[in-house]
Design a protein around this motif. Structure first.
Motif, PDB file in Angstrom:
ATOM      1  N   LEU A  89       0.254 -14.165  13.459  1.00 23.82           N
ATOM      2  CA  LEU A  89      -0.136 -12.991  12.659  1.00 23.82           C
ATOM      3  C   LEU A  89       0.625 -12.933  11.330  1.00 23.82           C
ATOM      4  N   ALA A  90       0.837 -14.092  10.709  1.00 26.61           N
ATOM      5  CA  ALA A  90       1.643 -14.117   9.475  1.00 26.61           C
ATOM      6  C   ALA A  90       0.997 -13.281   8.372  1.00 26.61           C
ATOM      7  N   ALA A  91      -0.305 -13.430   8.186  1.00 20.73           N
ATOM      8  CA  ALA A  91      -0.965 -12.678   7.105  1.00 20.73           C
ATOM      9  C   ALA A  91      -0.954 -11.185   7.432  1.00 20.73           C
ATOM     10  N   TYR A  92      -1.252 -10.861   8.672  1.00 22.80           N
ATOM     11  CA  TYR A  92      -1.261  -9.455   9.094  1.00 22.80           C
ATOM     12  C   TYR A  92       0.137  -8.846   8.948  1.00 22.80           C
ATOM     13  N   GLY A  93       1.129  -9.544   9.446  1.00 20.01           N
ATOM     14  CA  GLY A  93       2.497  -9.029   9.379  1.00 20.01           C
ATOM     15  C   GLY A  93       2.959  -8.868   7.937  1.00 20.01           C
ATOM     16  N   ALA A  94       2.599  -9.831   7.090  1.00 22.53           N
ATOM     17  CA  ALA A  94       2.968  -9.708   5.667  1.00 22.53           C
ATOM     18  C   ALA A  94       2.285  -8.493   5.056  1.00 22.53           C
ATOM     19  N   SER A  95       1.026  -8.302   5.399  1.00 25.08           N
ATOM     20  CA  SER A  95       0.294  -7.163   4.821  1.00 25.08           C
ATOM     21  C   SER A  95       0.894  -5.843   5.288  1.00 25.08           C
ATOM     22  N   LYS A  96       1.292  -5.758   6.537  1.00 23.63           N
ATOM     23  CA  LYS A  96       1.802  -4.480   7.058  1.00 23.63           C
ATOM     24  C   LYS A  96       3.236  -4.216   6.587  1.00 23.63           C
ATOM     25  N   HIS A  97       4.052  -5.260   6.434  1.00 16.39           N
ATOM     26  CA  HIS A  97       5.355  -5.048   5.797  1.00 16.39           C
ATOM     27  C   HIS A  97       5.136  -4.538   4.366  1.00 16.39           C
ATOM     28  N   ALA A  98       4.157  -5.105   3.687  1.00 18.34           N
ATOM     29  CA  ALA A  98       3.897  -4.690   2.298  1.00 18.34           C
ATOM     30  C   ALA A  98       3.371  -3.263   2.233  1.00 18.34           C
ATOM     31  N   VAL A  99       2.595  -2.850   3.221  1.00 20.03           N
ATOM     32  CA  VAL A  99       2.131  -1.452   3.253  1.00 20.03           C
ATOM     33  C   VAL A  99       3.331  -0.506   3.313  1.00 20.03           C
ATOM     34  N   ALA A 100       4.350  -0.900   4.072  1.00 17.45           N
ATOM     35  CA  ALA A 100       5.558  -0.064   4.143  1.00 17.45           C
ATOM     36  C   ALA A 100       6.221   0.025   2.766  1.00 17.45           C
ATOM     37  N   GLY A 101       6.379  -1.122   2.108  1.00 11.86           N
ATOM     38  CA  GLY A 101       7.010  -1.129   0.782  1.00 11.86           C
ATOM     39  C   GLY A 101       6.193  -0.362  -0.240  1.00 11.86           C
ATOM     40  N   LEU A 102       4.889  -0.579  -0.199  1.00 13.00           N
ATOM     41  CA  LEU A 102       3.994   0.138  -1.119  1.00 13.00           C
ATOM     42  C   LEU A 102       4.096   1.645  -0.893  1.00 13.00           C
ATOM     43  N   SER A 103       4.089   2.045   0.363  1.00 13.09           N
ATOM     44  CA  SER A 103       4.132   3.483   0.681  1.00 13.09           C
ATOM     45  C   SER A 103       5.422   4.116   0.173  1.00 13.09           C
ATOM     46  N   LYS A 104       6.532   3.401   0.341  1.00 13.55           N
ATOM     47  CA  LYS A 104       7.815   3.954  -0.112  1.00 13.55           C
ATOM     48  C   LYS A 104       7.815   4.132  -1.630  1.00 13.55           C
ATOM     49  N   CYS A 105       7.326   3.117  -2.348  1.00  9.70           N
ATOM     50  CA  CYS A 105       7.311   3.216  -3.816  1.00  9.70           C
ATOM     51  C   CYS A 105       6.331   4.280  -4.285  1.00  9.70           C
ATOM     52  N   MET A 106       5.177   4.385  -3.607  1.00  7.87           N
ATOM     53  CA  MET A 106       4.225   5.442  -3.955  1.00  7.87           C
ATOM     54  C   MET A 106       4.841   6.813  -3.715  1.00  7.87           C
ATOM     55  N   ALA A 107       5.599   6.942  -2.636  1.00  3.00           N
ATOM     56  CA  ALA A 107       6.233   8.229  -2.335  1.00  3.00           C
ATOM     57  C   ALA A 107       7.161   8.635  -3.480  1.00  3.00           C
ATOM     58  N   VAL A 108       7.871   7.653  -4.025  1.00  3.13           N
ATOM     59  CA  VAL A 108       8.787   7.939  -5.135  1.00  3.13           C
ATOM     60  C   VAL A 108       8.003   8.337  -6.385  1.00  3.13           C
TER      61      VAL A 108
END
Ligand SMILES: NC(=O)c1ccc[n+]([C@@H]2O[C@H](COP(=O)([O-])OP(=O)(O)OC[C@H]3O[C@@H](n4cnc5c(N)ncnc54)[C@H](O)[C@@H]3O)[C@@H](O)[C@H]2O)c1
Length: 251
Positions: free
Chosen positions: A152-171
């Motif tokens: 699940l490398a692509a899936y895991g990369a995408s979901k880690h990135a969703v976390a990073g994106l969400s944090k930056c969007m929150a800011v």
């Protein structure tokens, strides 16, 4: 729907990937709480049949990766319901492939659906939320926003990135009154997990790993999405809420 109290009366929501699974449970929960809104899924997904007779929602059949999808989604909310308060970026795919056989196409498609569309639709939603004085963006991460898993490398990369994106969007969006959070479901019984659940030992492993002793259901996730969507959740932002029965803390 149990415990329905009209907690989203007057709110307008968009839920992507709403024809089935977690997205359907979220959309039904929001509707039961008095929300109106736009439900989105791919043509051929059965979206229109799923919501037949539901006057509080507008069905929009489109692929979230379409170039014009963000504009179409937001326009559907503002034209049909007069605004936008809540966006749930739920549509996602989890194709699995041995790492050496993971093609560029599968990598790109996974990142397009699970990550790029989240960015593009959220960006398009900001203007409409600003006009309402704020809003709620809820993205679907996964326990795989924190851990890895086989094939699940692509899936895991995408979901880690969703976390990073969400944090930056929150800011970036906090000053506008928009909170951004992400959900981290464990193994939830849906069409997505059906193939994995058929693999020997998978079901038993996750049932035992979750201290509550069971797999998750879409309603478990919908209840958490509802909390994050409420006015009362105004001081929660940039947060990843695990919905995994405690599996990730059980080593
Ligand atoms: N089921 C789980 O165990 C689990 C765990 C962690 C995270 N998640 C995440 O939750 C979300 C929903 O998963 P689910 O289990 O309900 O999956 P599902 O496959 O049951 O439903 C996903 C829905 O999204 C739609 N969709 C997929 N690609 C789309 C696209 N390009 N455009 C429009 N719609 C599209 C599908 O048609 C489907 O209706 C996903 O983001 C998934 O990664 C699920």
């Amino acid at each position: 729907m149990k415990n329905s109290q009209g907690r989203l009366t007057g709110k307008v929501a968009i839920v992507t990937g709403a024809a089935t699974g977690i997205g359907e449970a979220v959309a039904r929960r929001f509707l039961a709480e008095g929300a109106q809104g736009v439900v989105v899924d791919r043509p051929g997904s059965g979206l229109v049949q799923t919501y037949a007779g539901q006057e509080a929602c507008h069905c929009l059949e489109c692929d979230v990766t379409d170039a014009d999808a963000p504009q179409r989604l937001v326009e559907a909310a503002t034209k049909n319901f007069g605004g936008l308060d809540i966006l749930v970026n739920n549509a996602g795919i989890a194709p699995s492939a041995a790492f050496e056989e993971l093609t560029d196409e599968l990598w790109d498609r996974t990142l397009d659906v699970n990550l790029r569309s989240v960015f593009r639709i959220s960006r398009a939603a900001v203007g409409a939320m600003k006009q309402r004085g704020g809003g709620r963006i809820i993205n679907l991460g996964s326990v795989m926003s924190e851990i890895g898993g086989p094939g699940l490398a692509a899936y895991g990369a995408s979901k880690h990135a969703v976390a990073g994106l969400s944090k930056c969007m929150a800011v970036d969006l906090g000053p506008l009154g928009i909170t951004v959070n992400y959900l981290e479901p464990g193994v939830i019984v849906t069409n997505m997990t059906r193939p994995f659940l058929e693999a020997p030992g998978f079901r038993e492993h996750w049932e035992q790993k979750a201290p509550v002793g069971r797999l998750g259901q879409p309603d478990d996730v919908a209840a958490c999405a509802l909390f994050l969507a409420l006015d009362e959740a105004a001081f929660v932002s940039g947060f990843g809420l695990r919905v995994d029965g405690g599996a990730l803390v059980n080593f």
